[in-house]
Design an enzyme around this catalytic site. Structure first.
Site, PDB file in Angstrom:
ATOM      1  CE  LYS A 126     -53.823  46.965-101.128  1.00  0.00           C
ATOM      2  NZ  LYS A 126     -54.062  46.803 -99.686  1.00  0.00           N
ATOM      3  CD  GLN A 147     -53.362  49.248 -96.983  1.00  0.00           C
ATOM      4  OE1 GLN A 147     -53.996  49.052 -98.020  1.00  0.00           O
ATOM      5  NE2 GLN A 147     -52.371  48.458 -96.605  1.00  0.00           N
ATOM      6  CG  ASP A 152     -58.001  43.296 -97.785  1.00  0.00           C
ATOM      7  OD1 ASP A 152     -57.408  42.890 -98.799  1.00  0.00           O
ATOM      8  OD2 ASP A 152     -57.814  44.420 -97.280  1.00  0.00           O
TER       9      ASP A 152
END
Ligand code: NAD
Length: 288
Positions: free
Chosen positions: A50, A94, A117
Site C-alpha cells: 500500500k 491494518q 478503508d
C-alpha cells in the site's frame, strides 16, 4: 473473457496522478497514515504494497509501527492524534489486530472524514442509505470492474458468497444500488450449488481455494473472485477453480491480477476523496 484488474488499476492510478498534481499545485499534499500493530507477516506485506502504491502516484504516506502488546487505549490515543492532525488526510489501521484489541472500537475511533478503508459504522450506514461518497475499497474496486467492462447489473441475479463487514455486506448494498437482485450466501447457506446455478453473477469472498466449481456455474455467468489463498508452493489462488470454470463464464477475474490490484487503487482513490472533502474541494462526478 478474463478481466485484467491489474491494467484497469494502472489506468485508475494514472488518472489519480493528474488529480494529485492538481492538489499539489494548490499546496495540498495528500497524506495517508498507515498503522500496523504487531508482527503479522501478511499484514507487513500488505502495508508495504500500500505504501509503495502511494509513493508511485505521489501520495505521502507515514507509517506507524506499534508493538504487539500495544493496548487498545494506546492505539485509540494514536488514532485521536491522527484525527486532529490536519496534515493527515487518511487513516488506515491494518487488520487483523492482535486479539486483545477490539476492531469495532478502533473502526469507530477513526474520524469518518479520514476513514479511507470505510470501516467506521457512520460511513457504512451512509452507504446503506445510498450515499456512495466513500465506499470500502474491495466492493468499490469490484463495482469499478463492472463499469470498466460495461457489464450491466440491472435486473441481474448477483450471488455474493461471504458476509464479512469489509467485503460481502457492503458489496451487497452496492450491487443493490446498481439494480441487481442480490442473494448473500454464507457458511450456513443451504443448497448453495442450486443458488449459484441460478446466478448471472457470482462474487466469491470465502477464502477457500477451488470452491467454485463448474457444476455451480451456468453458461455465461460473470465470476468475480475475491479470495486470496496461499498454495503450498507459496503462490496464490482464488476461490474459483479457474481452469474449470473459465470457459463457462462470460467474464472472470484472475487471482492474482483481478480484484487485488483494484482494492489498492481504490484505497488511493479514497485517500484523494478524503483529502478533497477536508479541503472543501468538489468530488468529480463519476469518481465515485
Ligand atoms: P472472512 O474471511 O471474514 O469470512 C469468510 C466468509 O466466507 C464468511 O462470511 C463465511 O460465512 C463464508 N464461508 C465460509 N465457508 C463457506 C462455505 N462453505 N460456504 C459458503 N460460505 C462460506 O471474509 P473476507 O474478509 O471477506 O475474506 C474472504 C476472502 O477474500 C479471503 O480469502 C480474503 O483473503 C479475501 N480478500 C481479498 C481482498 C482483495 O483485495 N482481493 C480483500 C479482502 C478479502
Amino acid at each position: 473473457m478474463i478481466i485484467d484488474g491489474k491494467s484497469i488499476a494502472e489506468k485508475i492510478k494514472n488518472d489519480l496522478k493528474t488529480e494529485i498534481l492538481e492538489l499539489k499545485s494548490k499546496g495540498i499534499i495528500p497524506t495517508l497514515a498507515v498503522v500496523l500493530v504487531g508482527e503479522n507477516s501478511a499484514s507487513k506485506i500488505y502495508v508495504r504494497n500500500k505504501k509503495k502504491a502511494c509513493e508511485e502516484i505521489g501520495i505521502y504516506s507515514e507509517e506507524f509501527n506499534l508493538p504487539e502488546n500495544t493496548s487498545e487505549d494506546e492505539l485509540i490515543d494514536l488514532i485521536e492524534k491522527l484525527n486532529s492532525n490536519s496534515d493527515i488526510n487518511g487513516i488506515l489501521v491494518q487488520l487483523p489486530l492482535p486479539l486483545h484489541i477490539n476492531e469495532k472500537k478502533i473502526a469507530e475511533a477513526i474520524d469518518p472524514i479520514k476513514d479511507v478503508d470505510v470501516f467506521n459504522p457512520i460511513n457504512t450506514g451512509r452507504l446503506i442509505s445510498g450515499d456512495t461518497t466513500l465506499i470500502p475499497c474491495t466492493p468499490k474496486g469490484i463495482a469499478e470492474l463492472f463499469d470498466y467492462e460495461k457489464i450491466s447489473l440491472k435486473g441481474k441475479h448477483c450471488v455474493i458468497i461471504g458476509r464479512s463487514n469489509i467485503v460481502g455486506k457492503p458489496l451487497a448494498m452496492l450491487m443493490l444500488q446498481k439494480d441487481a437482485t442480490v442473494t448473500i450466501c454464507h457458511s450456513k447457506t443451504k443448497n448453495l450449488e442450486k443458488i449459484c446455478q441460478n446466478a448471472d453473477i457470482i462474487i466469491a469472498a470465502i477464502g477457500k481455494p477451488k470452491f467454485i466449481t463448474k457444476n455451480m456455474v451456468k453458461n455465461g455467468c460473470v465470476i468475480i473472485d475475491v479470495g486470496i489463498n496461499r498454495n503450498k508452493d507459496g503462490t496464490i489462488c482464488g476461490d474459483a477453480d479457474f481452469d474449470e470454470v473459465k470457459d463457462i463464464a462470460s467474464y472472470i477475474t484472475p487471482v492474482p491480477g483481478g480484484v487485488g490490484p483494484m482494492t489498492i487503487a481504490m484505497l488511493l482513490e479514497n485517500t484523494i476523496i478524503t483529502t478533497k472533502m477536508q479541503n472543501n474541494i468538489d468530488i468529480k462526478k463519476g469518481e465515485i
